[in-house]
Motif scaffolding. Structure first.
Motif, PDB file in Angstrom:
ATOM      1  N   LEU A 101      -5.776  -1.242  -1.296  1.00  0.00           N
ATOM      2  CA  LEU A 101      -5.721  -1.946  -0.025  1.00  0.00           C
ATOM      3  C   LEU A 101      -4.814  -3.139  -0.131  1.00  0.00           C
ATOM      4  O   LEU A 101      -4.592  -3.690  -1.215  1.00  0.00           O
ATOM      5  CB  LEU A 101      -7.119  -2.358   0.446  1.00  0.00           C
ATOM      6  CG  LEU A 101      -7.814  -3.470  -0.325  1.00  0.00           C
ATOM      7  CD1 LEU A 101      -8.740  -4.231   0.617  1.00  0.00           C
ATOM      8  CD2 LEU A 101      -8.617  -2.913  -1.457  1.00  0.00           C
ATOM      9  N   ALA A 102      -4.269  -3.532   1.019  1.00  0.00           N
ATOM     10  CA  ALA A 102      -3.328  -4.648   1.061  1.00  0.00           C
ATOM     11  C   ALA A 102      -4.033  -5.922   0.598  1.00  0.00           C
ATOM     12  O   ALA A 102      -5.092  -6.276   1.104  1.00  0.00           O
ATOM     13  CB  ALA A 102      -2.776  -4.826   2.470  1.00  0.00           C
ATOM     14  N   ARG A 141      -9.139  -4.414  12.568  1.00  0.00           N
ATOM     15  CA  ARG A 141      -9.163  -3.184  11.761  1.00  0.00           C
ATOM     16  C   ARG A 141      -9.132  -3.455  10.262  1.00  0.00           C
ATOM     17  O   ARG A 141      -9.260  -2.529   9.478  1.00  0.00           O
ATOM     18  CB  ARG A 141      -7.988  -2.284  12.135  1.00  0.00           C
ATOM     19  CG  ARG A 141      -8.104  -1.713  13.540  1.00  0.00           C
ATOM     20  CD  ARG A 141      -7.021  -0.686  13.826  1.00  0.00           C
ATOM     21  NE  ARG A 141      -6.861   0.336  12.826  1.00  0.00           N
ATOM     22  CZ  ARG A 141      -7.520   1.482  12.793  1.00  0.00           C
ATOM     23  NH1 ARG A 141      -8.430   1.739  13.703  1.00  0.00           N
ATOM     24  NH2 ARG A 141      -7.289   2.368  11.860  1.00  0.00           N
ATOM     25  N   ILE A 192      -3.010   6.751   4.711  1.00  0.00           N
ATOM     26  CA  ILE A 192      -3.188   5.304   4.847  1.00  0.00           C
ATOM     27  C   ILE A 192      -3.765   4.980   6.226  1.00  0.00           C
ATOM     28  O   ILE A 192      -3.227   5.411   7.244  1.00  0.00           O
ATOM     29  CB  ILE A 192      -1.850   4.543   4.664  1.00  0.00           C
ATOM     30  CG1 ILE A 192      -1.263   4.827   3.276  1.00  0.00           C
ATOM     31  CG2 ILE A 192      -2.049   3.034   4.877  1.00  0.00           C
ATOM     32  CD1 ILE A 192       0.151   4.292   3.076  1.00  0.00           C
ATOM     33  N   ARG A 218      -3.907   2.308   8.744  1.00  0.00           N
ATOM     34  CA  ARG A 218      -3.120   1.095   9.009  1.00  0.00           C
ATOM     35  C   ARG A 218      -4.020   0.027   9.603  1.00  0.00           C
ATOM     36  O   ARG A 218      -4.767   0.258  10.539  1.00  0.00           O
ATOM     37  CB  ARG A 218      -1.962   1.400   9.956  1.00  0.00           C
ATOM     38  CG  ARG A 218      -1.015   2.466   9.440  1.00  0.00           C
ATOM     39  CD  ARG A 218      -0.266   2.030   8.204  1.00  0.00           C
ATOM     40  NE  ARG A 218       0.508   3.133   7.633  1.00  0.00           N
ATOM     41  CZ  ARG A 218       1.317   3.013   6.612  1.00  0.00           C
ATOM     42  NH1 ARG A 218       1.470   1.826   6.035  1.00  0.00           N
ATOM     43  NH2 ARG A 218       1.965   4.048   6.151  1.00  0.00           N
ATOM     44  N   GLY A 219      -3.915  -1.150   9.034  1.00  0.00           N
ATOM     45  CA  GLY A 219      -4.727  -2.277   9.480  1.00  0.00           C
ATOM     46  C   GLY A 219      -4.141  -2.938  10.708  1.00  0.00           C
ATOM     47  O   GLY A 219      -3.181  -2.482  11.303  1.00  0.00           O
ATOM     48  N   VAL A 224       0.836  -1.205   0.000  1.00  0.00           N
ATOM     49  CA  VAL A 224       0.000   0.000   0.000  1.00  0.00           C
ATOM     50  C   VAL A 224       0.868   1.251   0.000  1.00  0.00           C
ATOM     51  O   VAL A 224       0.567   2.209  -0.719  1.00  0.00           O
ATOM     52  CB  VAL A 224      -0.993  -0.008   1.185  1.00  0.00           C
ATOM     53  CG1 VAL A 224      -1.742   1.322   1.282  1.00  0.00           C
ATOM     54  CG2 VAL A 224      -1.981  -1.150   1.039  1.00  0.00           C
ATOM     55  N   ASP A 225       1.957   1.277   0.767  1.00  0.00           N
ATOM     56  CA  ASP A 225       2.830   2.458   0.797  1.00  0.00           C
ATOM     57  C   ASP A 225       3.376   2.763  -0.595  1.00  0.00           C
ATOM     58  O   ASP A 225       3.362   3.919  -1.030  1.00  0.00           O
ATOM     59  CB  ASP A 225       3.977   2.258   1.786  1.00  0.00           C
ATOM     60  CG  ASP A 225       3.555   2.501   3.212  1.00  0.00           C
ATOM     61  OD1 ASP A 225       3.526   3.670   3.629  1.00  0.00           O
ATOM     62  OD2 ASP A 225       3.221   1.515   3.901  1.00  0.00           O
ATOM     63  N   THR A 253      -6.053   7.479   9.742  1.00  0.00           N
ATOM     64  CA  THR A 253      -5.150   7.651   8.608  1.00  0.00           C
ATOM     65  C   THR A 253      -3.903   8.431   9.020  1.00  0.00           C
ATOM     66  O   THR A 253      -3.964   9.329   9.842  1.00  0.00           O
ATOM     67  CB  THR A 253      -5.848   8.374   7.433  1.00  0.00           C
ATOM     68  OG1 THR A 253      -6.370   9.603   7.895  1.00  0.00           O
ATOM     69  CG2 THR A 253      -6.959   7.534   6.836  1.00  0.00           C
ATOM     70  N   ASP A 254      -2.787   8.045   8.410  1.00  0.00           N
ATOM     71  CA  ASP A 254      -1.518   8.705   8.718  1.00  0.00           C
ATOM     72  C   ASP A 254      -1.275   9.848   7.733  1.00  0.00           C
ATOM     73  O   ASP A 254      -2.162  10.221   6.968  1.00  0.00           O
ATOM     74  CB  ASP A 254      -0.375   7.684   8.731  1.00  0.00           C
ATOM     75  CG  ASP A 254      -0.142   7.017   7.380  1.00  0.00           C
ATOM     76  OD1 ASP A 254      -0.628   7.530   6.339  1.00  0.00           O
ATOM     77  OD2 ASP A 254       0.522   5.969   7.360  1.00  0.00           O
ATOM     78  N   ASP A 292      -4.380  -2.648   5.578  1.00  0.00           N
ATOM     79  CA  ASP A 292      -3.963  -1.276   5.283  1.00  0.00           C
ATOM     80  C   ASP A 292      -4.766  -0.827   4.072  1.00  0.00           C
ATOM     81  O   ASP A 292      -4.943  -1.589   3.105  1.00  0.00           O
ATOM     82  CB  ASP A 292      -2.476  -1.211   4.934  1.00  0.00           C
ATOM     83  CG  ASP A 292      -1.563  -1.411   6.134  1.00  0.00           C
ATOM     84  OD1 ASP A 292      -2.065  -1.544   7.264  1.00  0.00           O
ATOM     85  OD2 ASP A 292      -0.336  -1.447   5.919  1.00  0.00           O
TER      86      ASP A 292
END
Length: 131
Positions: free
Chosen positions: A128-129, A110, A103, A105-106, A74-75, A98-99, A113
């Motif tokens: 998404l991942a 949750r 994103i 983070r999963g 995802v990044d 979200t950061d 990601d």
């Protein structure tokens, strides 16, 4: 044999500018986009099937995610999208967590990601991942 068939079902969504959608999905996201006989877009999916994109003068963007792109990283996908001019930080809701890159983070409870972004019509998409 039943008259109702599901073998060739497809999904669709509206946009307010079909030309902008064609450029975004084809040029920016790199999807295989064709124009059908009615002037609507067909987003061809790599593993078969398609998604219909049609113009709607009084279009209201979907308030939910209409299309998800599973990715291995995802990044890296967010960095790639940002380099293409796509903004991924569209939510600031602390509940989403979200950061700075947009994103969420999963983790346990949750989900994966995930990062959301919009098309030119304001419809929400995500990376998404995968798996």
């Amino acid at each position: 044999m039943s008259a109702f068939q599901t073998a060739h079902a497809f999904s669709g969504f509206s946009v307010d500018d079909i030309d902008a959608a064609h450029r975004f999905y084809g040029d920016v996201l790199g999807m295989d986009v064709t124009v059908n006989a009615m002037g609507f877009l067909d987003l061809r999916l790599p593993q078969g099937g398609s998604i219909l994109v049609y113009p709607k003068p009084n279009h209201t963007p979907a308030s939910f995610t209409i299309l998800n792109f599973p990715v291995a990283d995802v990044d890296a996908a967010v960095d790639d999208l940002n380099a293409r001019g796509v903004v991924t930080k569209i939510y600031s809701d602390p509940d989403l967590g979200t950061d700075a890159k947009g994103i969420a983070r999963g983790g346990p409870g949750r989900g994966p990601d995930i990062a959301w972004f919009t098309d030119p019509a304001g419809n929400v998409l995500s990376v998404l991942a995968a798996g």
